[in-house]
Design a protein around this motif. Structure first.
Motif, short mmCIF file in Angstrom:
data_model
loop_
_atom_site.label_atom_id
_atom_site.label_comp_id
_atom_site.label_asym_id
_atom_site.label_seq_id
_atom_site.Cartn_x
_atom_site.Cartn_y
_atom_site.Cartn_z
N ASN A 35 0.89 -1.18 0.00
CA ASN A 35 0.00 0.00 0.00
C ASN A 35 0.92 1.22 0.00
O ASN A 35 1.06 1.90 1.00
N ARG A 70 -0.14 4.41 1.42
CA ARG A 70 -0.66 4.25 2.79
C ARG A 70 -2.10 4.76 2.88
O ARG A 70 -2.48 5.46 3.83
N CYS A 97 -4.59 4.22 6.16
CA CYS A 97 -3.83 3.65 7.28
C CYS A 97 -4.18 4.37 8.59
O CYS A 97 -4.30 5.59 8.62
N PRO A 98 -4.33 3.61 9.69
CA PRO A 98 -4.61 4.24 10.98
C PRO A 98 -3.36 4.89 11.57
O PRO A 98 -2.24 4.61 11.11
N HIS A 110 -8.50 -3.47 8.17
CA HIS A 110 -7.48 -2.75 7.42
C HIS A 110 -6.13 -3.48 7.49
O HIS A 110 -5.46 -3.65 6.48
N CYS A 120 -3.39 -4.68 4.45
CA CYS A 120 -2.37 -3.64 4.23
C CYS A 120 -1.05 -4.16 4.80
O CYS A 120 -0.86 -4.22 6.01
N CYS A 161 1.02 -1.89 7.31
CA CYS A 161 0.42 -1.84 8.66
C CYS A 161 0.61 -3.18 9.35
O CYS A 161 0.88 -3.23 10.56
ZN LIG Z 1 -2.23 0.49 6.34
#
Ligand SMILES: [Zn+2]
Length: 247
Positions: free
Chosen positions: A30, A33, A36-37, A61, A65, A68
């Motif tokens: 990704n 990003r 993304c959290p 997520h 991802c 992450c």
């Molecule tokens: Zn992410």
């Protein structure tokens, strides 16, 4: 978070890791990003922060991802290491108490024997025994993970900001700093509710495995218990404040 909610989230996290080991580690790059959290949430999740609600966990997520997922795995490894360090420190503390107790018991029985055989000699020797027994002033080790105190982006509720707890002792505090803070010269201050600085230290922050930490000694043996503000100034930046308490 309720008990069942918590065990459900622990099971979910284990499932995520199992699934992730198969697909998520590299299967979902990704680069932008997208979605993304905040890394602070991944870190809090890896540390099994009880203040995170099941709904706040970005599980769907993470499995989709790879960056992450890798960050989460990285924070899990750090969390396991820290837990081992804490357990070791606790074992050493217990061992220390046992050794002191054993020494006191032995000294007392030795004194008893000396008094019985030669009262005067025992009385003369007592002061030197007491000197040997003087408590050692090694600082008490404390690790404070400030990741869960990171400035949030409104995606975590206010309960998330709990307090840093300091015991009323001579402390060696290792602060694990929030994501994004770099190595360099840090100032650390403890300020009471009246705004008086009760301790201030400067020390170098070092980055290891992506986490910057800084270690200082604080002597809180004579401090009053109660709320205070922990203030940290990273190199070249302004002060950051964290709610704290001496107990
Ligand atoms: Zn992410």
């Amino acid at each position: 978070m309720t008990e069942s909610n918590q065990s459900a989230s622990s099971k979910l996290m284990r499932d995520v890791v199992a699934l992730g080991k198969k697909y998520s580690e590299s299967g979902f790059p990704n680069p932008n990003r997208a979605g993304c959290p905040n890394p602070a949430i991944l870190r809090a999740m890896a540390h099994r922060d009880r203040h995170l609600t099941l709904e706040a966990l970005p599980l769907s997520h993470i499995v989709g991802c790879s960056p992450c997922f890798q960050s989460y795995e990285h924070f899990r490894r750090i969390s396991r290491v820290l837990r081992r360090v804490k357990v070791t420190a606790a074992c050493l503390a217990v061992l220390g108490v046992l050794l002191v107790t054993a020494r006191v018991v032995r000294t007392h029985s030795a004194e008893g024997v000396q008094r019985n055989t030669s009262g005067k000699q025992a009385a003369k020797q007592q002061p030197s025994v007491e000197t040997k027994q003087a408590p050692r002033n090694d600082p008490f080790p404390v690790i404070v993970d400030l990741a869960s105190f990171s400035p949030t982006r409104g995606d975590v509720n206010d309960d998330f900001r709990n307090k840093v707890h300091f015991p009323r002792k001579l402390l060696r505090v290792k602060f694990l700093l929030p994501i994004g803070l770099e190595s360099g010269e840090y100032s650390i201050r403890l300020q009471n509710a009246a705004g008086t600085v009760i301790a201030e230290r400067r020390a170098r922050g070092h980055m290891t495995d992506g986490v910057t930490s800084v270690e200082v000694n604080f002597d809180l043996t004579g401090s009053h218990t109660g709320n205070l503000t922990l203030m940290i100034r990273p190199p070249g930046l302004s002060w950051r404040e964290f709610p704290a308490v001496i107990e």
